[in-house]
Design an enzyme around this catalytic site. Structure first.
Site, mmCIF file in Angstrom:
data_model
loop_
_atom_site.group_PDB
_atom_site.id
_atom_site.type_symbol
_atom_site.label_atom_id
_atom_site.label_comp_id
_atom_site.label_asym_id
_atom_site.label_seq_id
_atom_site.Cartn_x
_atom_site.Cartn_y
_atom_site.Cartn_z
ATOM 1 N N LEU A 11 32.088 40.460 34.451
ATOM 2 C CA LEU A 11 32.214 40.045 33.056
ATOM 3 C C LEU A 11 33.621 39.517 32.835
ATOM 4 C CD1 LEU A 11 31.280 39.909 30.079
ATOM 5 C CD2 LEU A 11 32.041 42.301 29.848
ATOM 6 N N HIS A 28 45.493 34.094 42.789
ATOM 7 C CA HIS A 28 44.792 32.810 42.813
ATOM 8 C C HIS A 28 45.793 31.658 42.804
ATOM 9 C CE1 HIS A 28 42.101 35.802 41.118
ATOM 10 N NE2 HIS A 28 41.085 35.059 41.510
ATOM 11 N N LYS A 45 42.078 40.592 46.885
ATOM 12 C CA LYS A 45 41.377 39.305 46.796
ATOM 13 C C LYS A 45 42.393 38.169 46.732
ATOM 14 C CE LYS A 45 38.621 36.486 43.597
ATOM 15 N NZ LYS A 45 38.212 36.361 42.174
#
Length: 238
Positions: A36, A133, A160
């Site tokens: 979400l 990122h 990540k």
């Protein structure tokens, strides 16, 4: 080769609509984790998030719930100040029904504050994904490895790293960095080479030691995402 869970990213507007619930149910067998995203709301509050989680909890036995506020600095819509962002992430610990929470890493973060928040989330039984990122480029191999190393020092459940490739060597460097990390470190790793060029990093994630791969429900939420139904089919080929 590691077991890979498929993450479906959703970015609802204002509230969880019944049409979105239907789309999720249509793909329920392909979804292991539902992400979400909440950065699309201009001034999102914990109460708003809790309300959305309540709506999604009806289906929660089928998948885990991950909540992500992606800042504009790392390719999202979120424009909170750093303090407001970290306060929001910390407060998410109090919401029942959230299984996983994403927290961003930058080279200039307050290390002690980040560690306190991550430990706080884990004390409330939330799995932590610490993420970084780069939507512009793919750093050199040694820098990719260094970023993975720096993130795992916070003892999260997952690290990540998502980067933008400009050629096949960029993709190979990301896959090599992920593979090396998965062989040498304890926490789970996620490596994404974005765009169509890096699609193999999503479909063959487990071959290189990755634990999660991100797909979409309909419209892609990041460069290179494919629908979770197709992604699940591709992942299970390996």
């Amino acid at each position: 080769m590691t077991h890979v869970e498929v993450v479906a990213t959703i970015t609802p507007q204002l509230y969880i609509e019944e049409t979105l619930i239907q789309k999720i149910n249509h793909r329920i067998d392909a979804i292991d984790v539902l992400e979400l995203r909440i950065d699309q709301f201009e001034n999102v509050t914990v109460d708003q998030v809790a309300e959305m989680i309540t709506k999604l909890k009806v289906m929660q036995d089928s998948f885990k719930l991950l909540v992500t506020y992606r800042t504009k600095l790392q390719g999202g819509y979120g424009q909170f100040t750093n303090d407001s962002y970290l306060n929001l992430i910390s407060d998410l610990a109090n919401i029942n029904g959230i299984d996983m929470i994403d927290i961003e890493w930058q080279a200039d973060i307050d290390i002690e504050k980040h560690q306190r928040i991550i430990t706080h989330l884990q004390q409330y039984n939330k799995e932590v994904i610490i993420s970084h990122h780069n939507f512009e480029s793919t750093p050199p191999l040694d820098e990719l490895q260094f970023i993975f190393f720096k993130m795992q020092k916070f003892n999260p459940e997952y690290v990540k790293l998502a980067v933008m490739p400009h050629n096949k060597n960029d993709v190979l460097n990301l896959l090599q960095a992920m593979s090396t990390f998965s062989d040498t470190m304890d926490c789970k790793v996620v490596g994404i080479s974005m765009s169509k060029l890096g699609l193999i990093s999503r479909t063959a994630q487990g071959v290189f030691g990755g634990a999660l791969t991100y797909g979409c429900i309909g419209e892609p939420q990041a460069p290179g995402q494919i629908d979770v139904t197709d992604l699940k089919a591709q992942v299970t080929l390996y």
